[in-house]
Design a protein around this motif. Structure first.
Motif, PDB file in Angstrom:
ATOM      1  N   MET A 112      28.510  -7.896  -4.245  1.00  0.00           N
ATOM      2  CA  MET A 112      29.058  -6.917  -5.264  1.00  0.00           C
ATOM      3  C   MET A 112      29.645  -5.814  -4.594  1.00  0.00           C
ATOM      4  O   MET A 112      29.271  -5.330  -3.796  1.00  0.00           O
ATOM      5  N   GLN A 113      30.965  -5.559  -5.316  1.00  0.00           N
ATOM      6  CA  GLN A 113      31.498  -3.620  -4.610  1.00  0.00           C
ATOM      7  C   GLN A 113      32.070  -2.449  -5.319  1.00  0.00           C
ATOM      8  O   GLN A 113      32.567  -3.358  -7.227  1.00  0.00           O
ATOM      9  N   GLU A 114      31.418  -1.924  -5.106  1.00  0.00           N
ATOM     10  CA  GLU A 114      32.356  -0.908  -5.897  1.00  0.00           C
ATOM     11  C   GLU A 114      33.296  -0.488  -5.588  1.00  0.00           C
ATOM     12  O   GLU A 114      33.064   0.585  -4.153  1.00  0.00           O
ATOM     13  N   VAL A 115      33.835   0.196  -6.324  1.00  0.00           N
ATOM     14  CA  VAL A 115      35.253   0.914  -5.942  1.00  0.00           C
ATOM     15  C   VAL A 115      35.309   2.231  -6.133  1.00  0.00           C
ATOM     16  O   VAL A 115      34.959   2.806  -7.363  1.00  0.00           O
ATOM     17  N   LYS A 116      35.314   3.042  -5.219  1.00  0.00           N
ATOM     18  CA  LYS A 116      35.206   4.491  -5.787  1.00  0.00           C
ATOM     19  C   LYS A 116      36.161   5.433  -5.214  1.00  0.00           C
ATOM     20  O   LYS A 116      37.188   4.966  -4.702  1.00  0.00           O
ATOM     21  N   ALA A 117      36.281   6.248  -5.871  1.00  0.00           N
ATOM     22  CA  ALA A 117      37.645   7.563  -5.813  1.00  0.00           C
ATOM     23  C   ALA A 117      36.830   8.612  -4.976  1.00  0.00           C
ATOM     24  O   ALA A 117      36.417   9.041  -3.979  1.00  0.00           O
ATOM     25  N   THR A 118      38.981   8.490  -3.775  1.00  0.00           N
ATOM     26  CA  THR A 118      38.597   9.157  -2.850  1.00  0.00           C
ATOM     27  C   THR A 118      38.531  10.386  -3.092  1.00  0.00           C
ATOM     28  O   THR A 118      38.860  11.522  -1.925  1.00  0.00           O
ATOM     29  N   MET A 119      39.430  10.571  -3.451  1.00  0.00           N
ATOM     30  CA  MET A 119      39.638  12.363  -4.600  1.00  0.00           C
ATOM     31  C   MET A 119      39.417  12.653  -6.026  1.00  0.00           C
ATOM     32  O   MET A 119      39.333  12.101  -6.639  1.00  0.00           O
ATOM     33  N   ALA A 120      38.937  13.400  -6.340  1.00  0.00           N
ATOM     34  CA  ALA A 120      38.994  14.431  -7.345  1.00  0.00           C
ATOM     35  C   ALA A 120      40.228  14.298  -8.025  1.00  0.00           C
ATOM     36  O   ALA A 120      41.429  14.743  -7.709  1.00  0.00           O
ATOM     37  N   GLY A 121      40.289  13.203  -8.959  1.00  0.00           N
ATOM     38  CA  GLY A 121      42.180  13.808 -10.085  1.00  0.00           C
ATOM     39  C   GLY A 121      41.643  12.697 -11.047  1.00  0.00           C
ATOM     40  O   GLY A 121      40.624  12.476 -11.656  1.00  0.00           O
ATOM     41  N   GLY A 129      44.019   8.566 -18.101  1.00  0.00           N
ATOM     42  CA  GLY A 129      43.792   9.571 -18.433  1.00  0.00           C
ATOM     43  C   GLY A 129      42.499  10.035 -18.222  1.00  0.00           C
ATOM     44  O   GLY A 129      42.590  11.086 -18.040  1.00  0.00           O
ATOM     45  N   ASP A 130      41.599  10.010 -18.165  1.00  0.00           N
ATOM     46  CA  ASP A 130      39.900  10.451 -17.257  1.00  0.00           C
ATOM     47  C   ASP A 130      40.183  11.323 -15.842  1.00  0.00           C
ATOM     48  O   ASP A 130      40.444  10.300 -15.118  1.00  0.00           O
ATOM     49  N   PHE A 131      39.225  12.094 -15.715  1.00  0.00           N
ATOM     50  CA  PHE A 131      39.417  12.781 -14.943  1.00  0.00           C
ATOM     51  C   PHE A 131      37.740  12.321 -14.255  1.00  0.00           C
ATOM     52  O   PHE A 131      36.669  11.664 -14.353  1.00  0.00           O
ATOM     53  N   VAL A 132      37.863  12.163 -12.479  1.00  0.00           N
ATOM     54  CA  VAL A 132      37.056  11.701 -11.596  1.00  0.00           C
ATOM     55  C   VAL A 132      36.686  12.504 -10.653  1.00  0.00           C
ATOM     56  O   VAL A 132      37.735  12.996  -9.803  1.00  0.00           O
ATOM     57  N   ASN A 133      35.725  12.800  -9.459  1.00  0.00           N
ATOM     58  CA  ASN A 133      35.578  13.437  -8.839  1.00  0.00           C
ATOM     59  C   ASN A 133      35.125  12.221  -7.651  1.00  0.00           C
ATOM     60  O   ASN A 133      34.426  11.148  -7.853  1.00  0.00           O
ATOM     61  N   GLU A 134      35.259  12.856  -6.574  1.00  0.00           N
ATOM     62  CA  GLU A 134      35.101  12.277  -5.409  1.00  0.00           C
ATOM     63  C   GLU A 134      34.142  11.688  -5.832  1.00  0.00           C
ATOM     64  O   GLU A 134      32.752  12.379  -5.325  1.00  0.00           O
ATOM     65  N   GLY A 135      33.735  10.616  -5.128  1.00  0.00           N
ATOM     66  CA  GLY A 135      32.870   9.603  -4.850  1.00  0.00           C
ATOM     67  C   GLY A 135      32.522   8.641  -6.144  1.00  0.00           C
ATOM     68  O   GLY A 135      31.497   7.726  -6.619  1.00  0.00           O
TER      69      GLY A 135
END
Lengths: 451, 70
Positions: free
Chosen positions: B1-10, B57-63
Protein backbone atom coordinates in the motif's frame (compact mmCIF):
# COMPACT_ATOMS: atom_id res chain seq x y z
CA UNK A 1 -6.20 65.87 -16.38
CA UNK A 2 -6.07 62.73 -14.28
CA UNK A 3 -7.12 63.47 -10.68
CA UNK A 4 -8.03 60.03 -9.35
CA UNK A 5 -6.66 56.62 -10.35
CA UNK A 6 -8.11 53.21 -9.56
CA UNK A 7 -5.41 50.56 -9.34
CA UNK A 8 -6.73 47.30 -10.77
CA UNK A 9 -4.13 45.22 -8.97
CA UNK A 10 -2.80 44.15 -5.57
CA UNK A 11 0.45 43.61 -3.66
CA UNK A 12 3.70 45.47 -4.09
CA UNK A 13 2.83 46.95 -7.49
CA UNK A 14 -0.33 48.54 -6.10
CA UNK A 15 1.78 50.18 -3.36
CA UNK A 16 4.33 51.25 -5.96
CA UNK A 17 1.69 52.94 -8.15
CA UNK A 18 0.11 54.66 -5.12
CA UNK A 19 3.51 56.16 -4.26
CA UNK A 20 3.91 57.80 -7.66
CA UNK A 21 0.31 59.06 -7.52
CA UNK A 22 0.96 60.70 -4.15
CA UNK A 23 4.01 62.41 -5.59
CA UNK A 24 1.86 63.80 -8.40
CA UNK A 25 -0.97 64.82 -6.06
CA UNK A 26 -3.36 62.26 -7.59
CA UNK A 27 -6.03 60.52 -5.45
CA UNK A 28 -5.87 56.71 -5.34
CA UNK A 29 -8.46 53.95 -5.19
CA UNK A 30 -7.49 50.38 -4.22
CA UNK A 31 -9.49 47.23 -4.91
CA UNK A 32 -9.09 44.11 -2.80
CA UNK A 33 -10.40 40.58 -2.41
CA UNK A 34 -11.51 39.01 0.87
CA UNK A 35 -8.02 37.50 1.17
CA UNK A 36 -6.34 40.92 0.96
CA UNK A 37 -8.34 42.87 3.56
CA UNK A 38 -5.22 43.44 5.65
CA UNK A 39 -2.80 44.04 2.78
CA UNK A 40 -0.61 47.13 3.23
CA UNK A 41 -1.53 48.64 -0.14
CA UNK A 42 -5.22 48.80 0.83
CA UNK A 43 -4.60 51.17 3.73
CA UNK A 44 -2.14 53.24 1.67
CA UNK A 45 -4.86 54.21 -0.83
CA UNK A 46 -7.24 57.12 -0.23
CA UNK A 47 -10.23 54.82 -0.81
CA UNK A 48 -10.66 51.08 -1.13
CA UNK A 49 -13.32 48.73 -2.46
CA UNK A 50 -13.90 45.06 -1.64
CA UNK A 51 -14.52 43.39 -4.98
CA UNK A 52 -15.09 39.73 -4.14
CA UNK A 53 -13.88 36.38 -2.80
CA UNK A 54 -10.17 35.39 -2.86
CA UNK A 55 -10.12 33.51 -6.16
CA UNK A 56 -8.85 35.71 -8.99
CA UNK A 57 -11.67 34.86 -11.37
CA UNK A 58 -14.12 36.17 -8.75
CA UNK A 59 -12.13 39.29 -7.90
CA UNK A 60 -9.06 40.70 -9.67
CA UNK A 61 -10.15 39.29 -13.04
CA UNK A 62 -13.75 40.53 -12.74
CA UNK A 63 -13.95 43.44 -15.16
CA UNK A 64 -17.51 44.45 -14.19
CA UNK A 65 -16.70 44.66 -10.49
CA UNK A 66 -13.62 46.77 -11.18
CA UNK A 67 -15.54 49.13 -13.46
CA UNK A 68 -18.33 49.43 -10.87
CA UNK A 69 -15.79 50.37 -8.19
CA UNK A 70 -14.17 52.92 -10.51
CA UNK A 71 -17.57 54.52 -11.20
CA UNK A 72 -18.54 54.58 -7.56
CA UNK A 73 -15.22 56.18 -6.62
CA UNK A 74 -15.50 58.62 -9.54
CA UNK A 75 -12.01 57.72 -10.69
CA UNK A 76 -10.97 59.12 -14.05
CA UNK A 77 -8.20 56.64 -14.88
CA UNK A 78 -7.37 52.96 -14.33
CA UNK A 79 -3.85 51.61 -13.89
CA UNK A 80 -3.70 47.85 -14.53
CA UNK A 81 -0.26 47.11 -13.00
CA UNK A 82 1.21 43.78 -14.21
CA UNK A 83 -0.38 40.33 -14.41
CA UNK A 84 -4.18 39.98 -13.96
CA UNK A 85 -5.96 42.13 -16.59
CA UNK A 86 -2.93 44.24 -17.53
CA UNK A 87 -2.52 42.64 -20.95
CA UNK A 88 -6.19 42.08 -21.70
CA UNK A 89 -7.16 44.16 -24.72
CA UNK A 90 -10.80 43.57 -23.81
CA UNK A 91 -10.27 45.11 -20.39
CA UNK A 92 -8.49 48.13 -21.90
CA UNK A 93 -11.33 48.57 -24.38
CA UNK A 94 -14.00 48.24 -21.68
CA UNK A 95 -12.27 50.84 -19.45
CA UNK A 96 -12.16 53.29 -22.35
CA UNK A 97 -15.70 52.65 -23.55
CA UNK A 98 -16.90 53.34 -19.99
CA UNK A 99 -15.17 56.70 -20.14
CA UNK A 100 -12.00 55.98 -18.15
CA UNK A 101 -8.43 56.65 -19.21
CA UNK A 102 -6.67 53.28 -19.41
CA UNK A 103 -3.02 53.73 -18.48
CA UNK A 104 -1.47 51.66 -21.23
CA UNK A 105 -1.29 51.30 -25.01
CA UNK A 106 -4.19 50.86 -27.44
CA UNK A 107 -6.28 47.69 -27.27
CA UNK A 108 -5.33 46.96 -30.86
CA UNK A 109 -1.60 46.82 -30.18
CA UNK A 110 -2.21 44.77 -27.01
CA UNK A 111 -4.21 42.23 -29.01
CA UNK A 112 -1.47 41.96 -31.60
CA UNK A 113 1.33 41.49 -29.06
CA UNK A 114 -0.77 39.01 -27.08
CA UNK A 115 -0.70 36.49 -29.89
CA UNK A 116 2.66 34.69 -30.25
CA UNK A 117 2.12 34.23 -33.95
CA UNK A 118 0.91 37.78 -34.75
CA UNK A 119 3.59 39.41 -32.62
CA UNK A 120 6.25 37.48 -34.52
CA UNK A 121 4.83 38.64 -37.83
CA UNK A 122 4.62 42.28 -36.74
CA UNK A 123 8.23 42.24 -35.50
CA UNK A 124 9.48 40.67 -38.73
CA UNK A 125 7.70 43.44 -40.64
CA UNK A 126 9.35 46.06 -38.40
CA UNK A 127 12.76 44.56 -39.21
CA UNK A 128 13.35 43.01 -35.77
CA UNK A 129 15.06 39.59 -35.90
CA UNK A 130 12.95 36.63 -34.67
CA UNK A 131 13.94 33.09 -33.62
CA UNK A 132 13.50 30.66 -36.55
CA UNK A 133 10.37 28.60 -35.94
CA UNK A 134 7.03 27.34 -37.23
CA UNK A 135 4.80 30.05 -38.63
CA UNK A 136 1.70 28.68 -36.94
CA UNK A 137 0.52 25.96 -34.56
CA UNK A 138 1.53 22.36 -35.25
CA UNK A 139 -1.28 19.86 -34.76
CA UNK A 140 0.27 16.46 -35.54
CA UNK A 141 3.57 14.60 -35.04
CA UNK A 142 4.03 14.40 -38.82
CA UNK A 143 3.78 18.17 -39.12
CA UNK A 144 6.16 18.58 -36.19
CA UNK A 145 8.83 16.37 -37.77
CA UNK A 146 8.45 18.22 -41.05
CA UNK A 147 8.88 21.54 -39.21
CA UNK A 148 11.92 20.22 -37.33
CA UNK A 149 13.64 19.46 -40.62
CA UNK A 150 13.57 23.09 -41.70
CA UNK A 151 14.34 24.58 -38.26
CA UNK A 152 17.11 22.18 -37.21
CA UNK A 153 17.75 20.73 -33.71
CA UNK A 154 17.86 21.57 -30.84
CA UNK A 155 14.25 22.71 -30.82
CA UNK A 156 12.10 24.24 -28.11
CA UNK A 157 8.65 22.71 -28.11
CA UNK A 158 5.95 24.95 -26.59
CA UNK A 159 2.23 24.62 -26.01
CA UNK A 160 0.47 27.28 -28.14
CA UNK A 161 -1.94 28.04 -25.32
CA UNK A 162 0.75 27.60 -22.71
CA UNK A 163 2.13 29.67 -19.90
CA UNK A 164 4.17 29.20 -16.77
CA UNK A 165 6.51 26.77 -18.50
CA UNK A 166 3.90 24.01 -18.76
CA UNK A 167 4.16 21.99 -21.97
CA UNK A 168 7.64 23.36 -22.74
CA UNK A 169 10.53 21.03 -23.55
CA UNK A 170 13.82 21.05 -25.42
CA UNK A 171 14.28 18.20 -27.90
CA UNK A 172 17.41 17.06 -29.77
CA UNK A 173 16.13 14.49 -32.29
CA UNK A 174 13.07 13.18 -34.19
CA UNK A 175 12.75 10.44 -31.61
CA UNK A 176 12.76 12.84 -28.66
CA UNK A 177 10.41 15.15 -30.51
CA UNK A 178 7.89 12.35 -31.10
CA UNK A 179 7.90 11.38 -27.43
CA UNK A 180 7.81 14.95 -26.12
CA UNK A 181 5.15 16.01 -28.60
CA UNK A 182 2.81 13.26 -27.47
CA UNK A 183 3.19 13.82 -23.72
CA UNK A 184 3.29 17.63 -23.81
CA UNK A 185 0.38 17.88 -26.20
CA UNK A 186 -1.64 15.63 -23.90
CA UNK A 187 -0.67 17.67 -20.85
CA UNK A 188 -1.46 20.95 -22.65
CA UNK A 189 -4.88 19.57 -23.52
CA UNK A 190 -5.54 18.73 -19.84
CA UNK A 191 -4.28 22.08 -18.60
CA UNK A 192 -5.41 24.54 -21.25
CA UNK A 193 -8.01 22.63 -23.25
CA UNK A 194 -5.83 23.03 -26.34
CA UNK A 195 -3.19 20.49 -27.34
CA UNK A 196 -1.67 22.36 -30.27
CA UNK A 197 2.06 22.97 -30.16
CA UNK A 198 4.49 25.56 -31.45
CA UNK A 199 8.17 25.02 -32.31
CA UNK A 200 11.16 27.34 -32.18
CA UNK A 201 14.87 26.89 -32.64
CA UNK A 202 16.42 26.57 -29.19
CA UNK A 203 18.92 29.41 -28.83
CA UNK A 204 21.76 27.83 -26.88
CA UNK A 205 23.53 29.55 -24.00
CA UNK A 206 20.95 32.28 -24.38
CA UNK A 207 20.57 35.30 -22.20
CA UNK A 208 17.28 37.04 -21.58
CA UNK A 209 17.82 40.74 -22.22
CA UNK A 210 14.96 43.20 -22.60
CA UNK A 211 14.59 46.82 -23.64
CA UNK A 212 12.38 49.25 -21.71
CA UNK A 213 10.43 51.64 -23.93
CA UNK A 214 8.51 54.85 -23.36
CA UNK A 215 6.37 56.34 -26.12
CA UNK A 216 3.94 59.25 -25.95
CA UNK A 217 0.84 60.03 -28.02
CA UNK A 218 2.74 62.62 -30.08
CA UNK A 219 5.09 60.26 -31.90
CA UNK A 220 8.04 60.51 -29.49
CA UNK A 221 9.61 57.17 -28.49
CA UNK A 222 12.75 56.43 -26.49
CA UNK A 223 14.34 53.40 -24.87
CA UNK A 224 15.70 53.29 -21.33
CA UNK A 225 18.42 50.75 -22.10
CA UNK A 226 18.31 47.08 -21.17
CA UNK A 227 17.69 44.78 -18.25
CA UNK A 228 19.32 41.38 -18.08
CA UNK A 229 16.93 38.84 -16.55
CA UNK A 230 18.62 35.55 -17.35
CA UNK A 231 18.47 34.06 -13.85
CA UNK A 232 15.15 32.25 -13.84
CA UNK A 233 13.48 29.29 -12.22
CA UNK A 234 10.38 27.59 -13.68
CA UNK A 235 10.80 30.05 -16.59
CA UNK A 236 10.16 32.94 -14.20
CA UNK A 237 12.66 35.66 -13.42
CA UNK A 238 14.44 35.69 -10.06
CA UNK A 239 17.31 38.17 -10.45
CA UNK A 240 17.31 41.16 -12.80
CA UNK A 241 20.00 43.72 -13.43
CA UNK A 242 20.71 46.85 -15.42
CA UNK A 243 22.79 47.35 -17.40
CA UNK A 244 23.75 43.91 -18.80
CA UNK A 245 27.43 43.23 -18.18
CA UNK A 246 27.52 41.04 -21.29
CA UNK A 247 26.53 43.14 -24.29
CA UNK A 248 28.78 45.71 -25.95
CA UNK A 249 27.74 49.33 -26.48
CA UNK A 250 27.28 48.49 -30.13
CA UNK A 251 24.76 45.71 -29.33
CA UNK A 252 23.09 47.90 -26.69
CA UNK A 253 22.50 50.61 -29.29
CA UNK A 254 21.38 48.15 -31.95
CA UNK A 255 18.87 46.51 -29.58
CA UNK A 256 17.57 49.87 -28.37
CA UNK A 257 17.19 51.10 -31.91
CA UNK A 258 15.39 47.92 -33.02
CA UNK A 259 12.99 48.24 -30.08
CA UNK A 260 12.26 51.93 -30.76
CA UNK A 261 11.71 51.20 -34.46
CA UNK A 262 9.31 48.39 -33.54
CA UNK A 263 7.41 50.72 -31.16
CA UNK A 264 7.06 53.29 -33.94
CA UNK A 265 5.99 50.70 -36.52
CA UNK A 266 3.35 49.35 -34.12
CA UNK A 267 2.10 52.79 -33.09
CA UNK A 268 2.93 51.80 -29.54
CA UNK A 269 2.19 54.23 -26.70
CA UNK A 270 2.93 54.33 -22.95
CA UNK A 271 5.53 52.07 -21.25
CA UNK A 272 6.37 48.70 -22.78
CA UNK A 273 9.14 46.17 -22.92
CA UNK A 274 10.53 44.12 -25.77
CA UNK A 275 12.16 40.90 -24.59
CA UNK A 276 15.00 39.37 -26.59
CA UNK A 277 17.08 36.22 -26.45
CA UNK A 278 20.76 37.02 -26.98
CA UNK A 279 23.22 34.29 -28.01
CA UNK A 280 26.93 34.04 -27.19
CA UNK A 281 27.84 36.04 -30.31
CA UNK A 282 25.48 38.86 -29.27
CA UNK A 283 22.90 38.06 -31.95
CA UNK A 284 19.49 39.05 -30.61
CA UNK A 285 16.07 37.61 -31.40
CA UNK A 286 12.59 38.90 -30.50
CA UNK A 287 10.95 36.82 -27.79
CA UNK A 288 7.83 38.77 -26.81
CA UNK A 289 6.52 42.20 -26.02
CA UNK A 290 5.00 43.11 -22.67
CA UNK A 291 2.46 45.88 -23.07
CA UNK A 292 2.53 47.01 -19.41
CA UNK A 293 4.81 47.94 -16.53
CA UNK A 294 7.12 45.09 -15.54
CA UNK A 295 8.01 43.62 -12.16
CA UNK A 296 11.68 44.49 -12.71
CA UNK A 297 11.15 48.15 -13.74
CA UNK A 298 12.96 49.46 -10.61
CA UNK A 299 16.44 48.53 -11.89
CA UNK A 300 15.88 50.77 -14.89
CA UNK A 301 14.65 53.56 -12.64
CA UNK A 302 17.78 53.21 -10.50
CA UNK A 303 20.21 53.60 -13.41
CA UNK A 304 18.31 56.30 -15.32
CA UNK A 305 16.81 58.32 -12.47
CA UNK A 306 13.37 58.22 -14.14
CA UNK A 307 10.10 57.25 -12.46
CA UNK A 308 8.46 54.92 -14.99
CA UNK A 309 5.05 54.89 -13.28
CA UNK A 310 5.02 58.70 -13.27
CA UNK A 311 5.93 58.66 -16.98
CA UNK A 312 3.05 56.24 -17.64
CA UNK A 313 0.58 58.60 -15.97
CA UNK A 314 1.92 61.66 -17.80
CA UNK A 315 1.73 59.87 -21.15
CA UNK A 316 -1.85 58.75 -20.39
CA UNK A 317 -2.59 62.39 -19.60
CA UNK A 318 -1.57 63.29 -23.13
CA UNK A 319 1.67 65.01 -22.14
CA UNK A 320 4.85 65.00 -24.25
CA UNK A 321 7.73 62.79 -23.10
CA UNK A 322 9.88 65.81 -22.34
CA UNK A 323 13.15 63.87 -22.63
CA UNK A 324 15.09 62.79 -25.67
CA UNK A 325 17.26 59.74 -26.30
CA UNK A 326 20.40 61.89 -26.17
CA UNK A 327 19.56 62.93 -22.62
CA UNK A 328 19.43 59.33 -21.38
CA UNK A 329 22.50 58.01 -19.62
CA UNK A 330 23.35 54.91 -17.59
CA UNK A 331 24.45 55.77 -14.08
CA UNK A 332 25.85 52.87 -12.00
CA UNK A 333 24.57 49.30 -11.77
CA UNK A 334 21.34 48.07 -10.19
CA UNK A 335 20.22 44.56 -9.24
CA UNK A 336 16.79 43.36 -8.15
CA UNK A 337 16.00 40.05 -6.47
CA UNK A 338 12.47 38.75 -6.15
CA UNK A 339 11.62 37.39 -2.71
CA UNK A 340 9.34 34.38 -3.18
CA UNK A 341 7.40 32.46 -0.53
CA UNK A 342 8.66 29.09 -1.67
CA UNK A 343 10.98 26.19 -0.97
CA UNK A 344 14.49 27.27 -2.07
CA UNK A 345 15.27 23.88 -3.63
CA UNK A 346 12.04 22.46 -5.07
CA UNK A 347 10.57 25.95 -5.76
CA UNK A 348 7.20 24.69 -4.52
CA UNK A 349 5.02 27.44 -3.02
CA UNK A 350 5.09 27.95 0.74
CA UNK A 351 2.01 29.89 1.80
CA UNK A 352 1.46 30.41 5.53
CA UNK A 353 1.71 32.84 8.42
CA UNK A 354 4.64 35.26 8.51
CA UNK A 355 5.54 35.97 12.13
CA UNK A 356 8.42 38.37 11.52
CA UNK A 357 9.11 40.41 8.41
CA UNK A 358 11.97 42.90 8.51
CA UNK A 359 13.39 44.23 5.25
CA UNK A 360 16.95 45.57 5.27
CA UNK A 361 17.46 49.31 5.14
CA UNK A 362 20.25 51.64 4.16
CA UNK A 363 21.71 53.84 1.48
CA UNK A 364 21.24 52.48 -2.08
CA UNK A 365 18.83 49.83 -0.76
CA UNK A 366 15.22 49.93 -2.02
CA UNK A 367 12.36 47.70 -0.94
CA UNK A 368 9.08 47.02 -2.70
CA UNK A 369 7.10 44.79 -0.37
CA UNK A 370 3.65 43.25 -0.23
CA UNK A 371 3.58 41.87 3.33
CA UNK A 372 4.29 42.76 6.98
CA UNK A 373 5.02 40.97 10.26
CA UNK A 374 2.08 38.91 11.58
CA UNK A 375 0.64 38.47 8.10
CA UNK A 376 -0.93 35.57 6.22
CA UNK A 377 0.46 34.71 2.81
CA UNK A 378 -2.49 33.04 1.10
CA UNK A 379 -2.24 30.38 -1.63
CA UNK A 380 -4.40 32.36 -4.05
CA UNK A 381 -1.85 34.58 -5.73
CA UNK A 382 1.70 34.74 -7.02
CA UNK A 383 4.34 33.71 -4.42
CA UNK A 384 6.26 36.98 -4.74
CA UNK A 385 6.13 38.80 -1.40
CA UNK A 386 8.67 41.49 -2.09
CA UNK A 387 11.53 42.82 -4.18
CA UNK A 388 14.88 44.04 -2.96
CA UNK A 389 16.75 46.45 -5.21
CA UNK A 390 20.26 47.74 -4.67
CA UNK A 391 22.48 50.11 -6.58
CA UNK A 392 26.26 50.38 -6.78
CA UNK A 393 28.83 52.34 -8.75
CA UNK A 394 29.49 49.09 -10.64
CA UNK A 395 28.27 45.48 -10.70
CA UNK A 396 30.77 44.32 -8.11
CA UNK A 397 29.68 46.96 -5.62
CA UNK A 398 26.02 46.17 -6.26
CA UNK A 399 26.57 42.42 -5.68
CA UNK A 400 28.46 43.10 -2.48
CA UNK A 401 25.73 45.40 -1.10
CA UNK A 402 23.02 42.96 -2.16
CA UNK A 403 24.70 40.11 -0.25
CA UNK A 404 24.87 42.23 2.86
CA UNK A 405 21.25 43.35 2.52
CA UNK A 406 19.99 39.79 1.94
CA UNK A 407 21.80 38.55 5.02
CA UNK A 408 19.99 41.26 7.01
CA UNK A 409 16.59 40.26 5.60
CA UNK A 410 14.51 38.63 8.30
CA UNK A 411 11.45 36.55 7.37
CA UNK A 412 10.12 33.97 9.80
CA UNK A 413 7.18 31.59 9.66
CA UNK A 414 7.33 30.59 6.00
CA UNK A 415 10.00 29.29 3.62
CA UNK A 416 11.54 31.81 1.23
CA UNK A 417 14.03 31.70 -1.64
CA UNK A 418 16.56 33.91 0.20
CA UNK A 419 19.01 30.97 0.67
CA UNK A 420 18.85 30.41 -3.10
CA UNK A 421 19.52 34.07 -3.86
CA UNK A 422 22.51 34.15 -1.52
CA UNK A 423 23.91 30.97 -3.02
CA UNK A 424 23.66 32.42 -6.53
CA UNK A 425 25.33 35.67 -5.47
CA UNK A 426 28.21 33.66 -3.99
CA UNK A 427 28.60 31.65 -7.18
CA UNK A 428 31.74 32.50 -9.14
CA UNK A 429 29.98 32.02 -12.47
CA UNK A 430 27.39 34.62 -11.46
CA UNK A 431 30.07 36.98 -10.22
CA UNK A 432 31.87 36.62 -13.56
CA UNK A 433 28.70 37.56 -15.38
CA UNK A 434 28.20 34.08 -16.82
CA UNK A 435 24.44 34.40 -16.58
CA UNK A 436 22.46 32.39 -19.12
CA UNK A 437 18.86 31.23 -18.81
CA UNK A 438 20.21 27.76 -17.92
CA UNK A 439 22.09 29.10 -14.87
CA UNK A 440 19.79 27.61 -12.23
CA UNK A 441 19.86 24.15 -13.84
CA UNK A 442 23.58 24.23 -14.59
CA UNK A 443 25.05 25.83 -11.49
CA UNK A 444 22.52 26.23 -8.70
CA UNK A 445 20.60 22.96 -8.62
CA UNK A 446 23.63 20.62 -8.84
CA UNK A 447 25.15 22.50 -5.92
CA UNK A 448 22.14 22.22 -3.60
CA UNK A 449 21.07 18.75 -4.62
CA UNK A 450 24.38 17.13 -3.71
CA UNK A 451 24.25 18.62 -0.21
CA UNK B 1 0.00 0.00 0.00
CA UNK B 2 1.24 3.49 -0.76
CA UNK B 3 0.02 6.87 0.38
CA UNK B 4 0.09 9.64 -2.18
CA UNK B 5 0.96 12.84 -0.31
CA UNK B 6 0.75 16.54 -1.15
CA UNK B 7 4.18 18.05 -1.84
CA UNK B 8 2.92 21.56 -1.20
CA UNK B 9 0.06 23.45 0.41
CA UNK B 10 -2.67 24.38 -2.01
CA UNK B 11 -6.03 23.43 -3.39
CA UNK B 12 -6.97 20.33 -5.37
CA UNK B 13 -7.46 21.57 -8.90
CA UNK B 14 -8.17 18.31 -10.72
CA UNK B 15 -8.47 14.65 -9.83
CA UNK B 16 -7.34 12.63 -12.81
CA UNK B 17 -8.12 9.06 -11.65
CA UNK B 18 -11.07 7.16 -10.11
CA UNK B 19 -11.17 4.60 -7.28
CA UNK B 20 -10.62 1.12 -8.72
CA UNK B 21 -8.52 2.45 -11.61
CA UNK B 22 -5.21 0.72 -12.36
CA UNK B 23 -2.36 3.25 -12.40
CA UNK B 24 1.28 3.14 -13.41
CA UNK B 25 4.29 4.60 -11.65
CA UNK B 26 4.47 8.41 -12.18
CA UNK B 27 0.93 8.60 -13.51
CA UNK B 28 -0.78 11.82 -12.36
CA UNK B 29 -3.29 11.20 -9.55
CA UNK B 30 -4.27 14.78 -8.79
CA UNK B 31 -3.15 18.24 -9.86
CA UNK B 32 -2.67 20.69 -7.02
CA UNK B 33 -2.79 24.42 -7.44
CA UNK B 34 -1.10 26.99 -5.26
CA UNK B 35 0.13 30.51 -5.95
CA UNK B 36 -0.49 30.29 -9.69
CA UNK B 37 1.45 27.03 -9.92
CA UNK B 38 -0.10 23.72 -10.91
CA UNK B 39 1.75 20.69 -9.57
CA UNK B 40 0.81 17.19 -10.68
CA UNK B 41 1.13 14.59 -7.92
CA UNK B 42 1.97 11.17 -9.32
CA UNK B 43 1.85 7.57 -8.10
CA UNK B 44 5.15 6.28 -6.71
CA UNK B 45 4.46 2.75 -7.92
CA UNK B 46 2.12 0.70 -10.11
CA UNK B 47 -1.13 -0.27 -8.38
CA UNK B 48 -4.87 0.16 -8.03
CA UNK B 49 -6.46 3.29 -6.63
CA UNK B 50 -8.14 2.22 -3.38
CA UNK B 51 -9.33 5.55 -2.07
CA UNK B 52 -9.21 9.22 -2.95
CA UNK B 53 -9.27 11.27 0.24
CA UNK B 54 -9.88 14.69 -1.27
CA UNK B 55 -12.38 16.40 -3.54
CA UNK B 56 -11.74 19.01 -6.21
CA UNK B 57 -11.53 22.42 -4.56
CA UNK B 58 -10.34 21.04 -1.17
CA UNK B 59 -7.42 22.74 0.53
CA UNK B 60 -4.51 20.47 1.51
CA UNK B 61 -1.37 21.09 3.53
CA UNK B 62 2.10 19.83 2.65
CA UNK B 63 2.27 16.15 3.69
CA UNK B 64 -1.50 15.50 3.70
CA UNK B 65 -2.56 12.15 2.26
CA UNK B 66 -4.41 12.60 -1.02
CA UNK B 67 -5.00 9.02 -2.14
CA UNK B 68 -4.24 5.43 -1.24
CA UNK B 69 -2.97 3.00 -3.84
CA UNK B 70 -2.68 -0.75 -3.41
Amino acid sequence: MIKKILIANRGEIASRIIRSCKKLGIQTVAIYSEADQKAPYVSMADESYLIGPPRVNESYLKTEKIITAAKEAKADAIHPGYGFLSESDQFAEKCRSEGFIFIGPTAEVMRKMGSKIEARKAMQEAGVPVVPGTEGAVATIEEAIEGAESIGYPIMLKASAGGGGIGMQVVQSDEELTKAFESNSKRALTFFGDGSMFMEKKVENARHIEIQLLADNHGNAIHLFERECSIQRRNQKVIEEAPSSFISDKTRNAMGEAAVNAARALGYTNAGTIEFLVDKDENFYFLEMNTRIQVEHPVTEEITGLDIVEAQIQIANGEQLGITQDEMHINGHAIEVRIYAEDPVTFFPSPGHITIFEAPEGEFIRNETAVTSDYDVTPFYDPMIGKLIVKGINREAAISLLKKALKDYKIEGIKTNIPMLLSILENEQFQNGNTTTAFVQEYYLPQVQTK
Amino acid sequence: MQEVKATMAGSVWKITVKPGEVVEEDQDIVILESMKMEIPIGAEDDGTVKEIKVAEGDFVNEGDVIAIIE
